[in-house]
Design a protein around this motif. Structure first.
Motif, mmCIF file in Angstrom:
data_model
loop_
_atom_site.group_PDB
_atom_site.id
_atom_site.type_symbol
_atom_site.label_atom_id
_atom_site.label_comp_id
_atom_site.label_asym_id
_atom_site.label_seq_id
_atom_site.Cartn_x
_atom_site.Cartn_y
_atom_site.Cartn_z
ATOM 1 N N LEU A 21 0.831 -1.118 0.036
ATOM 2 C CA LEU A 21 -0.104 -0.013 -0.052
ATOM 3 C C LEU A 21 0.860 1.274 -0.030
ATOM 4 C CD1 LEU A 21 -2.759 -1.115 2.333
ATOM 5 C CD2 LEU A 21 -3.075 -0.860 0.102
ATOM 6 N N ALA A 22 1.805 1.159 0.697
ATOM 7 C CA ALA A 22 2.873 2.620 0.860
ATOM 8 C C ALA A 22 3.580 2.681 -0.549
ATOM 9 C CB ALA A 22 3.902 2.188 1.774
ATOM 10 N N SER A 23 3.872 1.493 -1.349
ATOM 11 C CA SER A 23 4.382 1.655 -2.747
ATOM 12 C C SER A 23 3.417 2.179 -3.760
ATOM 13 C CB SER A 23 4.811 0.072 -3.144
ATOM 14 O OG SER A 23 3.666 -0.636 -3.518
ATOM 15 N N LEU A 24 2.128 1.896 -3.331
ATOM 16 C CA LEU A 24 1.103 2.502 -4.309
ATOM 17 C C LEU A 24 1.062 3.975 -4.164
ATOM 18 C CD1 LEU A 24 -1.781 -0.378 -4.229
ATOM 19 C CD2 LEU A 24 -0.208 0.149 -6.108
ATOM 20 N N VAL A 25 1.264 4.423 -2.775
ATOM 21 C CA VAL A 25 1.191 5.670 -2.643
ATOM 22 C C VAL A 25 2.342 6.492 -3.194
ATOM 23 C CG1 VAL A 25 1.377 7.502 -0.663
ATOM 24 C CG2 VAL A 25 -0.109 5.604 -0.424
ATOM 25 N N LEU A 26 3.616 5.931 -2.942
ATOM 26 C CA LEU A 26 4.951 6.638 -3.418
ATOM 27 C C LEU A 26 4.790 6.481 -4.837
ATOM 28 C CD1 LEU A 26 7.635 5.127 -1.181
ATOM 29 C CD2 LEU A 26 6.823 7.389 -1.241
ATOM 30 N N PHE A 27 4.176 5.702 -5.644
ATOM 31 C CA PHE A 27 4.243 5.627 -6.952
ATOM 32 C C PHE A 27 3.840 7.023 -7.777
ATOM 33 C CE2 PHE A 27 2.388 4.564 -11.372
ATOM 34 C CZ PHE A 27 3.655 4.036 -11.951
ATOM 35 N N PHE A 28 2.928 7.786 -6.842
ATOM 36 C CA PHE A 28 2.363 9.056 -7.382
ATOM 37 C C PHE A 28 3.134 10.086 -6.965
ATOM 38 C CE2 PHE A 28 -0.854 5.874 -7.614
ATOM 39 C CZ PHE A 28 -1.429 5.682 -9.203
ATOM 40 N N THR A 29 4.262 9.974 -6.331
ATOM 41 C CA THR A 29 5.332 11.071 -5.794
ATOM 42 C C THR A 29 6.533 11.310 -6.694
ATOM 43 O OG1 THR A 29 6.536 9.745 -4.132
ATOM 44 C CG2 THR A 29 4.302 10.577 -3.615
ATOM 45 N N PRO A 30 7.317 12.107 -6.399
ATOM 46 C CA PRO A 30 8.310 12.353 -6.934
ATOM 47 C C PRO A 30 9.600 11.207 -6.555
ATOM 48 C CG PRO A 30 7.847 14.413 -5.939
ATOM 49 C CD PRO A 30 6.902 13.538 -5.513
ATOM 50 N N PHE A 31 9.152 10.511 -5.663
ATOM 51 C CA PHE A 31 10.076 9.233 -5.009
ATOM 52 C C PHE A 31 9.805 8.146 -5.983
ATOM 53 C CE2 PHE A 31 9.472 12.167 -1.388
ATOM 54 C CZ PHE A 31 10.889 12.395 -1.331
ATOM 55 N N ALA A 32 9.077 8.069 -6.955
ATOM 56 C CA ALA A 32 8.522 6.831 -7.565
ATOM 57 C C ALA A 32 9.738 6.120 -8.186
ATOM 58 C CB ALA A 32 7.671 6.995 -8.801
ATOM 59 N N GLU A 33 10.841 6.800 -8.761
ATOM 60 C CA GLU A 33 11.992 6.186 -9.355
ATOM 61 C C GLU A 33 13.105 5.262 -8.203
ATOM 62 O OE1 GLU A 33 13.210 6.026 -12.532
ATOM 63 O OE2 GLU A 33 11.287 6.626 -13.056
ATOM 64 N N MET A 34 12.728 5.919 -7.023
ATOM 65 C CA MET A 34 13.635 5.184 -5.987
ATOM 66 C C MET A 34 12.607 4.647 -5.006
ATOM 67 S SD MET A 34 15.388 8.506 -4.453
ATOM 68 C CE MET A 34 14.381 9.952 -3.906
ATOM 69 N N MET A 35 11.650 4.198 -5.249
ATOM 70 C CA MET A 35 10.529 3.886 -4.171
ATOM 71 C C MET A 35 11.055 2.552 -3.619
ATOM 72 S SD MET A 35 6.913 2.429 -5.341
ATOM 73 C CE MET A 35 7.018 2.352 -7.036
ATOM 74 N N GLY A 36 11.798 1.624 -4.096
ATOM 75 C CA GLY A 36 12.118 0.401 -3.542
ATOM 76 C C GLY A 36 13.105 0.638 -2.551
ATOM 77 N N TRP A 37 14.333 1.723 -2.792
ATOM 78 C CA TRP A 37 15.087 2.025 -1.829
ATOM 79 C C TRP A 37 14.298 2.699 -0.609
ATOM 80 C CZ3 TRP A 37 18.877 -0.913 -1.788
ATOM 81 C CH2 TRP A 37 19.553 -1.466 -2.989
ATOM 82 N N VAL A 38 13.549 3.456 -0.717
ATOM 83 C CA VAL A 38 12.758 4.336 0.223
ATOM 84 C C VAL A 38 11.917 3.412 1.153
ATOM 85 C CG1 VAL A 38 10.851 5.994 0.676
ATOM 86 C CG2 VAL A 38 12.613 6.444 -1.044
ATOM 87 N N LEU A 39 11.101 2.482 0.327
ATOM 88 C CA LEU A 39 10.306 1.545 1.382
ATOM 89 C C LEU A 39 11.387 0.663 2.170
ATOM 90 C CD1 LEU A 39 7.915 0.507 -1.369
ATOM 91 C CD2 LEU A 39 7.295 1.558 0.783
ATOM 92 N N THR A 40 12.573 0.077 1.626
ATOM 93 C CA THR A 40 13.240 -0.640 2.512
ATOM 94 C C THR A 40 13.888 0.282 3.457
ATOM 95 O OG1 THR A 40 14.131 -1.882 0.287
ATOM 96 C CG2 THR A 40 15.588 -1.786 2.175
ATOM 97 N N ALA A 41 14.443 1.481 3.478
ATOM 98 C CA ALA A 41 14.792 2.314 4.462
ATOM 99 C C ALA A 41 13.865 2.294 5.563
ATOM 100 C CB ALA A 41 15.400 3.503 3.852
ATOM 101 N N VAL A 42 12.588 2.746 5.050
ATOM 102 C CA VAL A 42 11.403 3.202 5.877
ATOM 103 C C VAL A 42 11.004 1.662 6.834
ATOM 104 C CG1 VAL A 42 8.956 4.060 6.252
ATOM 105 C CG2 VAL A 42 10.842 5.149 4.943
ATOM 106 N N PHE A 43 10.710 0.559 5.816
ATOM 107 C CA PHE A 43 9.840 -0.336 6.435
ATOM 108 C C PHE A 43 10.862 -1.573 7.305
ATOM 109 C CE2 PHE A 43 6.447 1.536 4.102
ATOM 110 C CZ PHE A 43 5.397 1.361 5.043
#
Length: 120
Positions: A21-43
């Motif tokens: 669900l967080a990835s779906l939200v991030l997909f529509f932000t400027p962080f979409a290109e690095m979403m996997g790394w952001v999710l890994t760091a946060v989650f």
């Protein structure tokens, strides 16, 4: 069997779902290109905290945590394939995904090691 189902299937699916669900939200932000790394760091810390909290009062052998980790990885691989690769027809697998799968296994095992050592 009831505790095993909750630990392996329910918690594993829940953890996958909050990341999804967080990835779906991030997909529509400027962080979409690095979403996997952001999710890994946060989650990663979130998953560690939830896993520790979930198992903190229970005395379980390390092999239990290994089996939970294996089931969590299977859940992640299957649901990622169904709800990311097939649904969005995307090239999904890259370095961050393999790190995510490794952490998905290592977190419950590490928590199990930590809890078992603390009880010795």
């Amino acid at each position: 069997m009831k505790a095993w189902t909750k630990d392996a299937l329910c918690l594993g699916t829940f953890l996958w779902l909050i990341g999804y669900l967080a990835s779906l939200v991030l997909f529509f932000t400027p962080f979409a290109e690095m979403m996997g790394w952001v999710l890994t760091a946060v989650f990663t810390p979130v998953t560690i905290a939830i896993t520790w909290w979930w198992f903190r009062q229970r005395h379980l052998p390390l092999i239990y945590f290994v089996k939970v980790g294996i089931v969590w990885v299977v859940i992640a691989v299957v649901l990622d394939y169904l709800f990311i690769v097939l649904l969005f027809q995307t090239a999904y697998y890259s370095t961050h995904v393999f790190l995510y799968y490794a952490l998905t296994f290592l977190i419950p095992v590490g928590i199990g090691l930590s809890l078992n050592r603390a009880r010795e």
